[in-house]
Design a protein around this motif. Structure first.
Motif, mmCIF file in Angstrom:
data_model
loop_
_atom_site.group_PDB
_atom_site.id
_atom_site.type_symbol
_atom_site.label_atom_id
_atom_site.label_comp_id
_atom_site.label_asym_id
_atom_site.label_seq_id
_atom_site.Cartn_x
_atom_site.Cartn_y
_atom_site.Cartn_z
ATOM 1 N N LEU A 202 0.821 -1.218 0.000
ATOM 2 C CA LEU A 202 0.000 0.000 0.000
ATOM 3 C C LEU A 202 0.854 1.266 0.000
ATOM 4 C CD1 LEU A 202 -2.833 -1.032 2.479
ATOM 5 C CD2 LEU A 202 -3.092 -0.579 0.040
ATOM 6 N N ASN A 203 2.098 1.145 0.514
ATOM 7 C CA ASN A 203 2.964 2.326 0.578
ATOM 8 C C ASN A 203 3.169 2.972 -0.790
ATOM 9 O OD1 ASN A 203 3.300 2.353 3.299
ATOM 10 N ND2 ASN A 203 5.114 1.030 3.268
ATOM 11 N N HIS A 204 3.070 2.171 -1.841
ATOM 12 C CA HIS A 204 3.285 2.730 -3.183
ATOM 13 C C HIS A 204 1.992 2.792 -3.988
ATOM 14 C CE1 HIS A 204 7.499 2.486 -2.256
ATOM 15 N NE2 HIS A 204 7.292 1.250 -1.824
ATOM 16 N N ALA A 205 0.881 2.570 -3.329
ATOM 17 C CA ALA A 205 -0.421 2.586 -4.014
ATOM 18 C C ALA A 205 -0.829 4.027 -4.320
ATOM 19 C CB ALA A 205 -1.469 1.924 -3.132
ATOM 20 N N PRO A 206 -1.741 4.232 -5.274
ATOM 21 C CA PRO A 206 -2.255 5.589 -5.516
ATOM 22 C C PRO A 206 -2.882 6.154 -4.239
ATOM 23 C CG PRO A 206 -3.178 3.998 -7.097
ATOM 24 C CD PRO A 206 -2.373 3.222 -6.124
ATOM 25 N N ASN A 207 -2.838 7.487 -4.099
ATOM 26 C CA ASN A 207 -3.406 8.136 -2.908
ATOM 27 C C ASN A 207 -4.807 8.653 -3.159
ATOM 28 O OD1 ASN A 207 -1.328 7.960 -0.965
ATOM 29 N ND2 ASN A 207 -0.159 9.474 -2.158
ATOM 30 N N LEU A 208 -5.684 8.316 -2.255
ATOM 31 C CA LEU A 208 -7.069 8.784 -2.356
ATOM 32 C C LEU A 208 -7.127 10.315 -2.395
ATOM 33 C CD1 LEU A 208 -10.132 8.404 -2.257
ATOM 34 C CD2 LEU A 208 -9.962 7.850 0.161
ATOM 35 N N SER A 209 -6.243 10.960 -1.638
ATOM 36 C CA SER A 209 -6.295 12.430 -1.558
ATOM 37 C C SER A 209 -6.058 13.090 -2.924
ATOM 38 C CB SER A 209 -5.288 12.937 -0.524
ATOM 39 O OG SER A 209 -3.992 12.522 -0.878
ATOM 40 N N ASP A 210 -5.319 12.394 -3.812
ATOM 41 C CA ASP A 210 -5.085 12.956 -5.145
ATOM 42 C C ASP A 210 -6.352 12.941 -6.003
ATOM 43 O OD1 ASP A 210 -2.460 13.352 -4.485
ATOM 44 O OD2 ASP A 210 -1.812 11.395 -5.279
ATOM 45 N N TYR A 211 -7.351 12.201 -5.579
ATOM 46 C CA TYR A 211 -8.566 12.052 -6.390
ATOM 47 C C TYR A 211 -9.731 12.909 -5.890
ATOM 48 C CZ TYR A 211 -6.283 8.236 -8.822
ATOM 49 O OH TYR A 211 -5.417 7.510 -9.585
ATOM 50 N N LEU A 212 -9.516 13.597 -4.774
ATOM 51 C CA LEU A 212 -10.628 14.358 -4.184
ATOM 52 C C LEU A 212 -11.016 15.546 -5.060
ATOM 53 C CD1 LEU A 212 -9.804 14.466 -0.370
ATOM 54 C CD2 LEU A 212 -11.116 12.774 -1.669
ATOM 55 N N GLU A 213 -12.317 15.835 -5.085
ATOM 56 C CA GLU A 213 -12.792 16.993 -5.822
ATOM 57 C C GLU A 213 -12.549 18.251 -4.990
ATOM 58 O OE1 GLU A 213 -16.835 15.819 -6.489
ATOM 59 O OE2 GLU A 213 -16.173 14.117 -7.701
ATOM 60 N N GLU A 214 -12.640 19.402 -5.667
ATOM 61 C CA GLU A 214 -12.327 20.668 -5.012
ATOM 62 C C GLU A 214 -13.227 20.920 -3.777
ATOM 63 O OE1 GLU A 214 -9.613 22.205 -5.363
ATOM 64 O OE2 GLU A 214 -10.311 23.540 -3.781
ATOM 65 N N THR A 215 -14.518 20.587 -3.917
ATOM 66 C CA THR A 215 -15.427 20.845 -2.781
ATOM 67 C C THR A 215 -15.016 20.006 -1.568
ATOM 68 O OG1 THR A 215 -16.885 19.201 -3.779
ATOM 69 C CG2 THR A 215 -17.519 21.512 -4.063
ATOM 70 N N SER A 216 -14.596 18.770 -1.803
ATOM 71 C CA SER A 216 -14.170 17.908 -0.689
ATOM 72 C C SER A 216 -12.898 18.447 -0.043
ATOM 73 C CB SER A 216 -13.903 16.490 -1.182
ATOM 74 O OG SER A 216 -15.100 15.904 -1.632
ATOM 75 N N ARG A 217 -11.998 18.934 -0.883
ATOM 76 C CA ARG A 217 -10.744 19.500 -0.354
ATOM 77 C C ARG A 217 -11.041 20.712 0.516
ATOM 78 N NH1 ARG A 217 -6.348 17.547 -3.437
ATOM 79 N NH2 ARG A 217 -7.167 16.700 -5.384
ATOM 80 N N ALA A 218 -11.943 21.583 0.019
ATOM 81 C CA ALA A 218 -12.271 22.801 0.764
ATOM 82 C C ALA A 218 -12.951 22.438 2.089
ATOM 83 C CB ALA A 218 -13.188 23.691 -0.080
ATOM 84 N N HIS A 219 -13.837 21.444 2.029
ATOM 85 C CA HIS A 219 -14.535 20.979 3.227
ATOM 86 C C HIS A 219 -13.515 20.477 4.273
ATOM 87 C CE1 HIS A 219 -18.419 19.293 4.866
ATOM 88 N NE2 HIS A 219 -17.549 18.573 5.574
ATOM 89 N N ALA A 220 -12.578 19.653 3.800
ATOM 90 C CA ALA A 220 -11.571 19.089 4.707
ATOM 91 C C ALA A 220 -10.683 20.188 5.286
ATOM 92 C CB ALA A 220 -10.735 18.053 3.964
ATOM 93 N N ALA A 221 -10.303 21.140 4.439
ATOM 94 C CA ALA A 221 -9.412 22.212 4.896
ATOM 95 C C ALA A 221 -10.113 23.057 5.954
ATOM 96 C CB ALA A 221 -9.001 23.081 3.708
#
Ligand code: ATP
Ligand code: MG
Length: 433
Positions: free
Chosen positions: A219-238
């Motif tokens: 999993l250490n080299h697996a794709p990251n979920l955070s790279d797939y988040l939409e802008e609204t989700s990023r803003a919500h998390a921030a």
């Protein structure tokens, strides 16, 4: 001798010596939830199996392997509730609590999962769950996390646990991520354990949760979920992270935190014990904006969490918190049926005027010597004695059981005045000799 019957494996009795810590925790939960303006909802322990299949998800451990499912006499498939969110949403829809309004709800009680019993993991366990409806913004997550932090602090566990948060985004972002994750993991199936291989087809996100070191290395080299988040989700998390920082609530972002239930979106969080123990999550929650609709209601934003009560208690015990057992303030002794009757009357009168007082009246007869032994074993601080002389003189004798003080014999009015006086000077309203 007839063989005795034991409790079902993983389903524990909570004995009198343990109930005081339960009452203490429950009291703190009720008081704190009240102070945040949350209202209690009481839900059935049995629901239709379909409810959990549609909410928790068919491809989850809970529904696949852990539910206690049985047929009702009319052939309906029913299940003992494995968690509380689904039932709470079902009730909210059924009683019109969710439409065009906001709700802040909580519940407490037993839940059932057929897991392998071990310390902190049982087949019947208790949750205190909190659910909110109608709040779309990250302000409610901040409130919920503050509330959980307050509960932890009230239980004296702030330094024993750490908060982890993550965002798992929207369903569509997750879908795109899952395609990438599945492709990556399919190239590494040889390194996956049996469970993870099975999940590759049923529920790949759950592989992120794997505790297997070999799987974790992949999993250490697996794709990251955070790279797939939409802008609204990023803003919500921030925005949530910003609020937590302002509130002074330390947190760690764990990009692999996904939670085992299908219904979450965007925010997920867990409180983990700092000790390296297998059963380390004491509280888990997150946002589940699509569940109400999925269960037949109108689209309603939702967010909640649940504490595992047994794990909180284990943590309180391991952090050395003294278990306060409930002991009587006084134990009343008598010598015959007439004095016993008078003891019952006096005790009742005292309890009526002082509801916090705990008075035990001896039952079962026996010599005064034996009664004193019982009084001592009860942990009572004082003995009230109604012997022959006291009956004749209409008096009562007070004797301290914990300190070396002279005993005193008082008239009834003087006795009542004395107890009143003693209680008035005690901060908690209980007797102390
Ligand atoms: P775990 O990863 O430990 O199996 P979970 O993700 O299945 O936990 P949830 O369904 O989120 O747990 O339940 C919330 C909390 O309830 C958990 O954080 C934990 O404290 C507690 N809990 C869950 N299952 C059990 C169980 N079988 N026995 C005791 N407590 C439990
Ligand atoms: Mg589990």
């Amino acid at each position: 001798m007839t063989a005795s019957i034991q409790a079902v494996r993983g389903m524990n009795d909570i004995l009198p010596s343990e109930t005081s810590i339960w009452q203490h925790i429950e009291h703190i939960f009720r008081q704190t939830l009240n102070s945040f303006g949350y209202q209690e909802i009481r839900l059935p322990i049995i629901e239709k199996t379909e409810l959990f299949k549609r909410s928790v998800g068919e491809a989850t451990d809970i529904v696949e392997k852990e539910m206690y499912t049985f047929e009702d006499r009319n052939g309906d498939s029913l299940s003992l509730r494995p968690e509380g969110t689904a039932g709470c949403v079902r009730a909210g829809i059924e009683h019109g609590l969710l439409y065009n309004q906001t709700q802040r709800l909580w519940y407490m009680g037993p839940f059932f999962r057929h897991e392998r019993p071990q310390k902190g993991r049982y087949r019947q366990f208790n949750h205190c769950g909190v659910e909110t409806y109608g709040f779309a913004g990250p302000d409610i997550e901040a409130e919920l996390i503050l509330l959980s932090a307050r509960l932890i602090q009230q239980l004296g566990l702030s330094s024993a646990v750490t908060l982890e948060i993550n965002s798992i985004g929207t369903a569509s972002a997750r879908q795109a991520y899952l395609t990438a994750l599945r492709a990556y993991l399919t190239e590494h199936t040889e390194a996956l354990d049996e469970d993870s291989r099975r999940r590759l087809t049923t529920n790949p996100l759950r592989i992120l949760d794997s505790k297997n070191p070999g799987v974790q290395a992949v999993l250490n080299h697996a794709p990251n979920l955070s790279d797939y988040l939409e802008e609204t989700s990023r803003a919500h998390a921030a925005s949530l992270q910003n609020a937590l920082t302002q509130l002074g609530i330390p947190f760690r972002i764990n990009p692999r935190l996904v939670r085992g239930l299908d219904y979450y979106s965007d925010t997920v969080f867990e409180w983990l014990t700092n000790d390296d123990v297998a059963q380390n999550a004491v509280c888990a929650g997150g946002r589940y904006d699509h569940l109400v609709e999925q269960l037949g209601g109108k689209p309603t934003p939702a967010c909640g969490f649940a504490f595992g009560m047994e794990r909180l208690i284990l943590l309180m015990q391991s952090s050395g918190q003294a278990l306060q057992t409930h002991v009587p303030d006084a134990y009343m002794l008598s010598v015959d049926s007439a004095s016993h009757c008078r003891a019952l009357q006096i005790a009742d009168q005292l309890r009526k005027s002082h509801p916090t007082l705990c008075l035990m009246v001896h039952a079962g007869g026996g010599s005064l010597k034996n009664q004193f032994r019982r009084a001592d074993r009860s942990g009572a601080k004082m003995a009230f004695i109604l012997g022959e002389q006291e009956m004749q003189d209409k008096t009562i004798t007070l004797k301290s059981l914990r300190e070396d003080l002279p005993q005193r014999t008082l008239s009834e009015p003087a006795f009542f005045a004395e107890i009143h006086q003693l209680l008035a000077t005690q901060p908690r309203g209980v007797l102390s000799s």
